[in-house]
Scaffold this active site. Structure first.
Site, PDB file in Angstrom:
ATOM      1  N   ASN A 154     -14.261  33.370  -0.059  1.00  0.00           N
ATOM      2  CA  ASN A 154     -15.300  32.865   0.571  1.00  0.00           C
ATOM      3  C   ASN A 154     -16.232  32.444   0.618  1.00  0.00           C
ATOM      4  O   ASN A 154     -17.150  32.863   0.654  1.00  0.00           O
ATOM      5  CB  ASN A 154     -15.207  34.244   1.386  1.00  0.00           C
ATOM      6  CG  ASN A 154     -16.349  35.064   2.499  1.00  0.00           C
ATOM      7  OD1 ASN A 154     -16.312  33.617   3.403  1.00  0.00           O
ATOM      8  ND2 ASN A 154     -16.370  36.163   2.955  1.00  0.00           N
ATOM      9  N   HIS A 211     -14.843  40.457   8.815  1.00  0.00           N
ATOM     10  CA  HIS A 211     -15.881  41.452   6.486  1.00  0.00           C
ATOM     11  C   HIS A 211     -16.966  41.627   7.617  1.00  0.00           C
ATOM     12  O   HIS A 211     -17.730  41.945   8.562  1.00  0.00           O
ATOM     13  CB  HIS A 211     -16.841  39.819   7.115  1.00  0.00           C
ATOM     14  CG  HIS A 211     -16.959  38.973   4.939  1.00  0.00           C
ATOM     15  ND1 HIS A 211     -18.072  39.960   5.185  1.00  0.00           N
ATOM     16  CD2 HIS A 211     -16.036  39.276   3.915  1.00  0.00           C
ATOM     17  CE1 HIS A 211     -18.329  39.951   3.406  1.00  0.00           C
ATOM     18  NE2 HIS A 211     -17.615  39.273   3.333  1.00  0.00           N
ATOM     19  N   GLU A 216     -20.280  41.397   6.324  1.00  0.00           N
ATOM     20  CA  GLU A 216     -21.091  40.445   7.628  1.00  0.00           C
ATOM     21  C   GLU A 216     -21.170  40.034   8.466  1.00  0.00           C
ATOM     22  O   GLU A 216     -22.082  40.664   9.552  1.00  0.00           O
ATOM     23  CB  GLU A 216     -21.564  39.053   6.409  1.00  0.00           C
ATOM     24  CG  GLU A 216     -22.390  39.775   4.721  1.00  0.00           C
ATOM     25  CD  GLU A 216     -21.690  38.550   3.792  1.00  0.00           C
ATOM     26  OE1 GLU A 216     -20.637  37.836   4.195  1.00  0.00           O
ATOM     27  OE2 GLU A 216     -21.349  39.397   2.553  1.00  0.00           O
ATOM     28  N   GLU A 242     -13.256  45.787   0.417  1.00  0.00           N
ATOM     29  CA  GLU A 242     -14.369  45.402  -0.110  1.00  0.00           C
ATOM     30  C   GLU A 242     -15.164  45.907   0.223  1.00  0.00           C
ATOM     31  O   GLU A 242     -16.038  46.417   0.786  1.00  0.00           O
ATOM     32  CB  GLU A 242     -14.617  43.875   1.037  1.00  0.00           C
ATOM     33  CG  GLU A 242     -13.919  42.597   0.584  1.00  0.00           C
ATOM     34  CD  GLU A 242     -14.480  41.352   0.606  1.00  0.00           C
ATOM     35  OE1 GLU A 242     -14.108  40.585   0.438  1.00  0.00           O
ATOM     36  OE2 GLU A 242     -14.852  41.171   2.012  1.00  0.00           O
ATOM     37  N   GLY A 257     -21.677  40.775  -3.207  1.00  0.00           N
ATOM     38  CA  GLY A 257     -23.209  39.921  -3.671  1.00  0.00           C
ATOM     39  C   GLY A 257     -23.525  40.427  -4.004  1.00  0.00           C
ATOM     40  O   GLY A 257     -24.946  40.629  -4.583  1.00  0.00           O
ATOM     41  N   SER A 316     -17.970  41.020  -5.910  1.00  0.00           N
ATOM     42  CA  SER A 316     -18.414  40.752  -7.269  1.00  0.00           C
ATOM     43  C   SER A 316     -17.296  40.955  -7.985  1.00  0.00           C
ATOM     44  O   SER A 316     -17.123  40.968  -9.420  1.00  0.00           O
ATOM     45  CB  SER A 316     -18.970  42.012  -7.904  1.00  0.00           C
ATOM     46  OG  SER A 316     -20.695  41.840  -6.586  1.00  0.00           O
TER      47      SER A 316
HETATM   48  P1  PGA Z   1     -19.231  38.772  -3.606  1.00  0.00           P
HETATM   49  O1  PGA Z   1     -18.340  38.465  -1.792  1.00  0.00           O
HETATM   50  O2  PGA Z   1     -17.110  38.224  -4.330  1.00  0.00           O
HETATM   51  O3  PGA Z   1     -20.155  37.757  -3.796  1.00  0.00           O
HETATM   52  O4  PGA Z   1     -19.504  39.656  -3.577  1.00  0.00           O
HETATM   53  C1  PGA Z   1     -16.975  39.342  -1.924  1.00  0.00           C
HETATM   54  C2  PGA Z   1     -17.234  39.036  -0.123  1.00  0.00           C
HETATM   55  O5  PGA Z   1     -17.964  39.412   0.684  1.00  0.00           O
HETATM   56  O6  PGA Z   1     -15.588  37.928   0.220  1.00  0.00           O
END
Ligand code: PGA
Length: 249
Positions: A11, A100, A102, A171, A177, A213
């Site tokens: 992603n 997601h 976000e 997630e 992140g 992560s």
């Molecule tokens: P990340 O993001 O691997 O940077 O933690 C994962 C995601 O949001 O799909």
């Protein structure tokens, strides 16, 4: 014995440029060709919409598939800024990430909208990658499994015909992140819970990815868990060797 094929999806989020994408994708294709013989994982990237044509051009003869990072719940019309499933399909997308964290946090998308987006994707022949996950506060309050159940409720209510055309992704918001990964045991606990909901929904063999992560260094211990069928990868998907390292794990 499960026959679920491992799946690793990158992603990119709002990262990349034509020059960077060109480099990343051509490196990935090279690494993928070199690994092809001994790698059982399926690989995909979800790019920002403006780059889908570029991604399609570079990946079209490779084993790597691609998708969008979101999709509209609507088929067409006056929805400024939205992208429909038919548009994604025209650019050869196999996947659309929906829900997601976000999108949930910054765009106010609730689980009902997420379910409608998943349904729209399926109707257009694209596999939705439906994301769920708890916040740090929810985990600390002991509400993790309850939050996951309620986020999945409208999605699973679409029925077995729909659910058997989905991929799910767990997630934990606190792991995205941040460099904090759920331990394989923490992740497996939630994946087992999701698996039990899938069994109830008559879709026991759907793949459930872990995200948050994931790196080449921690991927193998996560993938060793029974109900973890692959990964949704943010940061590490922007570096070809890191991403391929996860696929090899
Ligand atoms: P990340 O993001 O691997 O940077 O933690 C994962 C995601 O949001 O799909």
């Amino acid at each position: 014995m499960s026959v679920r094929r491992r799946l690793v999806i990158g992603n990119w989020k709002m990262n990349g440029s034509k020059a960077e994408n060109e480099q990343l994708l051509s490196d990935l294709v090279k690494l993928q060709n070199a690994a092809a013989a001994n790698q059982a994982a399926e690989l995909a990237v979800c790019a920002p919409f403006p780059y889908l044509q570029q991604v399609a051009d570079i990946l079209k003869d490779s084993a790597i598939s691609w998708g969008g990072q979101d999709v509209s719940e609507h088929a067409k019309g006056a929805y400024t800024g939205e992208v429909s499933v038919a548009m994604l399909a025209e650019f050869g997308c196999a996947w659309a990430i929906v829900g997601h964290s976000e999108r949930r946090a910054y765009h106010g998308e609730g689980s009902d909208v997420v379910a409608r987006k998943a349904a729209a994707a399926i109707a257009g022949g694209i596999t939705p990658v439906v994301c769920v996950g708890e916040t740090q506060a929810e985990r600390e309050a002991g509400k993790t499994l309850q939050v996951i159940s309620s986020q999945l409720e409208p999605v699973l209510a679409l029925g077995a015909d729909a659910v058997t055309k989905m991929v799910l992704a767990y997630e934990p918001v606190w792991a995205i992140g941040t460099g904090l990964t759920a331990s394989p045991e923490q992740a497996q606990e939630v994946h087992a819970h999701i698996r039990s909901l899938l069994v109830q929904a008559d879709a026991p063999e759907q793949r459930v990815l872990y995200g948050g992560s994931v790196k080449a260094a921690n991927a193998a211990s996560l993938f060793a868990k029974e109900d973890i069928d692959g990964a949704l990868v943010g940061g590490a998907s922007l570096v070809a060797t890191d991403f391929q390292g996860i696929a090899n794990a």
